[in-house]
Each structure stands twice: as structure tokens, then as C-alpha cells.
Design a protein around this motif. Sequence first.
Motif, PDB file in Angstrom:
ATOM      1  N   ASP A  35      77.593  18.921  36.431  1.00  0.00           N
ATOM      2  CA  ASP A  35      77.102  18.636  34.946  1.00  0.00           C
ATOM      3  C   ASP A  35      76.688  16.974  34.896  1.00  0.00           C
ATOM      4  OD1 ASP A  35      79.235  16.864  35.081  1.00  0.00           O
ATOM      5  OD2 ASP A  35      80.358  17.502  33.146  1.00  0.00           O
ATOM      6  N   GLY A  36      76.126  16.367  35.991  1.00  0.00           N
ATOM      7  CA  GLY A  36      75.373  15.057  35.889  1.00  0.00           C
ATOM      8  C   GLY A  36      73.909  15.349  35.287  1.00  0.00           C
ATOM      9  N   GLY A  37      73.627  14.502  34.429  1.00  0.00           N
ATOM     10  CA  GLY A  37      72.428  14.463  33.542  1.00  0.00           C
ATOM     11  C   GLY A  37      71.657  13.641  34.355  1.00  0.00           C
ATOM     12  N   CYS A  78      74.809  14.711  30.184  1.00  0.00           N
ATOM     13  CA  CYS A  78      74.121  13.705  29.031  1.00  0.00           C
ATOM     14  C   CYS A  78      72.970  12.881  29.852  1.00  0.00           C
ATOM     15  CB  CYS A  78      75.251  12.540  28.594  1.00  0.00           C
ATOM     16  SG  CYS A  78      76.394  13.241  27.716  1.00  0.00           S
ATOM     17  N   THR A  79      71.776  12.967  29.187  1.00  0.00           N
ATOM     18  CA  THR A  79      70.673  12.354  29.806  1.00  0.00           C
ATOM     19  C   THR A  79      70.749  10.698  29.257  1.00  0.00           C
ATOM     20  OG1 THR A  79      69.578  14.302  29.469  1.00  0.00           O
ATOM     21  CG2 THR A  79      68.109  12.363  29.650  1.00  0.00           C
ATOM     22  N   HIS A 123      62.136   9.005  35.679  1.00  0.00           N
ATOM     23  CA  HIS A 123      63.440   9.225  35.626  1.00  0.00           C
ATOM     24  C   HIS A 123      63.925   9.923  36.745  1.00  0.00           C
ATOM     25  CE1 HIS A 123      62.162  12.702  33.553  1.00  0.00           C
ATOM     26  NE2 HIS A 123      63.279  13.547  34.154  1.00  0.00           N
ATOM     27  N   GLY A 124      65.360   9.743  37.335  1.00  0.00           N
ATOM     28  CA  GLY A 124      66.042  10.465  38.260  1.00  0.00           C
ATOM     29  C   GLY A 124      66.541  11.696  37.840  1.00  0.00           C
ATOM     30  N   ILE A 125      66.768  12.663  38.659  1.00  0.00           N
ATOM     31  CA  ILE A 125      67.399  13.736  38.286  1.00  0.00           C
ATOM     32  C   ILE A 125      68.804  14.113  38.765  1.00  0.00           C
ATOM     33  CG2 ILE A 125      67.227  16.345  38.710  1.00  0.00           C
ATOM     34  CD1 ILE A 125      64.805  15.101  37.325  1.00  0.00           C
ATOM     35  N   GLY A 126      69.634  14.567  37.963  1.00  0.00           N
ATOM     36  CA  GLY A 126      71.026  14.455  37.952  1.00  0.00           C
ATOM     37  C   GLY A 126      71.396  15.864  38.820  1.00  0.00           C
ATOM     38  N   ASN A 127      72.813  16.008  39.214  1.00  0.00           N
ATOM     39  CA  ASN A 127      72.998  16.955  40.082  1.00  0.00           C
ATOM     40  C   ASN A 127      73.014  18.582  39.384  1.00  0.00           C
ATOM     41  OD1 ASN A 127      75.376  16.561  38.878  1.00  0.00           O
ATOM     42  ND2 ASN A 127      76.824  17.269  40.521  1.00  0.00           N
ATOM     43  N   ALA A 128      73.068  18.433  38.220  1.00  0.00           N
ATOM     44  CA  ALA A 128      73.139  19.819  37.313  1.00  0.00           C
ATOM     45  C   ALA A 128      71.891  20.383  37.453  1.00  0.00           C
ATOM     46  CB  ALA A 128      73.348  19.560  35.809  1.00  0.00           C
TER      47      ALA A 128
END
Length: 358
Positions: A35-37, A78-79, A123-128
Motif C-alpha cells: 500500500d505504498g503511495g 497515501c500520495t 513524482h516517484g511511483i509507490g510499490n502498490a
Amino acid sequence: MKFVDEATIRVEAGKGGNGAVSFRREKYIPRGGPDGGDGGDGGSVYLVADSGLNTLVDFRHQRRHRAQSGQQGMGRNCTGRSAEDLYIKVPVGTRVTDLETEELIGELLTNGQQLLVAKGGFHGIGNARFKSSTNRSPRQFTPGSMGEERDVLLELILLADVGLLGMPNAGKSSLISKVSSATPKVADYPFTTLHPNLGVVSLGTGNSFVIADIPGVIEGAAEGAGLGLQFLKHLNRTRLLLHLVDMAPMDEAVSPAEEVRLIAAELEKYSDDLYERERWLVLNKLDLMPAEEFAAKRAAVLAELEWQGPVYSISALSGEGTRELMQALMMRLKALRDLEAPEADVSKEPGGWDPLQE
């Protein structure tokens, strides 16, 4: 306020926020999953034209302008918050050039116009966002990209319809103070004008134009002598030049005709475009000699120069002949503006001729 027409600044856009690596960990939810944003975008840097400014002096004190970075992503999808863009106010007429590449980035010619000079990082991309049927627990993420950074040269080039040109003490400051509300320094010695002045000439409703006065040009200006070369660039955007000639010079060793040739030669050295621009001859200081003597001197100057363009005789001090000159300028500027305006398409006007009907 001190007039400054050139400044170098460094602009730095914000970095994009990194994506987050996070896994949902809650009681009774044994397989929460990633759930990484995503991170937030970095702030960009814009220049904004402001008609309330008339100098770049503020950039002599603050040379570095940096936008904020985006916030990093967080768990629970959460972004991160994107950073606000940075807006820097500059005078109308500012030209922006990249110092390293010498590439023209753009020009700000109207009030409120914006110009992007440094793009904020993505922006970077989260693992989700990497979750798939074959990758149930991804630990991949991408960092935010760096924002653009560059050193830029700001050049303020005044926007005027008419430019005044002439030797020091030719009467340029006296003329602009007589025909407009500008209040430049006027004195009986040369080089009283040390920086450009703008004045608005108003001849009634809807009839007005801007006139620019620059420091006097002397021999060798193209090689850096005097102040004229430094400010000749302010004449680049004018539609028409008024060449003021001192008909009663303090130094009688140089005749009025020789002064005209000297300045014309300096213009040609500086810029072919400026040299070929429409130029009117204005013979000044009509009040310092009898009418017969002035008329004879005027005829001699025009004959020596073989002048074919418009010529006017005035007294910038008393105002004699200045209204007629300003009215002629207004008529000529209207004609030039009409030539620059796009032609109307008569085939689309109501009741107009339609070439397809024949």
C-alpha cells in the motif's frame, strides 16, 4: 530606484517525491498486501511579466530562486503532496536566455504573461502500483526525478514605439520632458542621461504612443565607448527612430552633418536591422539663432547629407515645432500598425464576395 536592465539568476525546480514501499499490517488482515503511495511532483519555476516593475535591480540582491520539492509517498496508499510552483515577477519586456547554451528561452511582452524556465521533477511511483497476479508483494518503487536547474540571463528591453537617438547634449531629454510627463535630468552639459527613460505622448483619446530616450551615442560606441552601446538594444523594439541633431553645438569642430554620419556609422556597426530602420531627422535648438540663419544652416545640412527622409525643425526647450512633430509621428505609427495587422478575410464577411460562387 536604480535602473538595472540586465541580471543573471539561478533557477532550481523542486525534486519529485519518492514513491513509498509499504505493506498493510492490520489485525485480522493477514494478507494486507502492498500500500505504498506515489510521491508528489516538484514545483516548477515560472517568470511572470508585471507592468508595475521597470527594473531588474531586485535580482542583484537575490540571485537564487528555488521551488520546493514534492512530498514522499506514504503507506495506506497515501500520495505525497505536490509542491507549489514558484512565480517570479519581472518587468514587461524581459528577454530570457539560457547562459550555458545561449538559447533564447522566451520573451515576456504583455502584462501577466508567464514563461516556464525550470520544470519540476516528476513524482516517484509507490510499490502498490507494481502489484500484479505474479508479483503479490512487490518491493519495487521509483524515486522522484530531479527538477531542472539552470542559470539564466534576464535582459530588460524597453517597449516603445519611438526611440530618440543623438549625440550627448542634442536635446533628447528636453524633448521627452516637453512632449510627455517623463522627468529626466536636463542640464547644459553632456551625458546628463545615464539610463533610459520612457514617456507617454498623449494627443487625445485613443491617440498615444511611447517614446524612449537613451544615453547619447558617441564615436566608438560600437567598440564600447560611452554609454550608448550598452543601451542601444532598447531601440530594437521601436518602430521608428528620431535622430536629434544639435544645430548649435558647443564643439563647432564637428558639424551637424558629420554628427549624423557618425551616429549612422555606429548604428551600422551595432546592427544592420537598426541601421535600416525608418529614421527621421529632427533639427533641434531652433530658438538659439535667427530664423534666416537657421533656415540656411538647415538647407546646408540637408544638402550635405543628401537627406531624402522626413525632417523637422524644433526647439525642445520652448516646444516650438514639437506638436507638429508628435502629430506626424502619430499618423505614421497608425499606418505602421495597420500594415502589421492581419488582413481581413473578405470572403467570410457577411455579404462579401465568395470566390466559390463564380
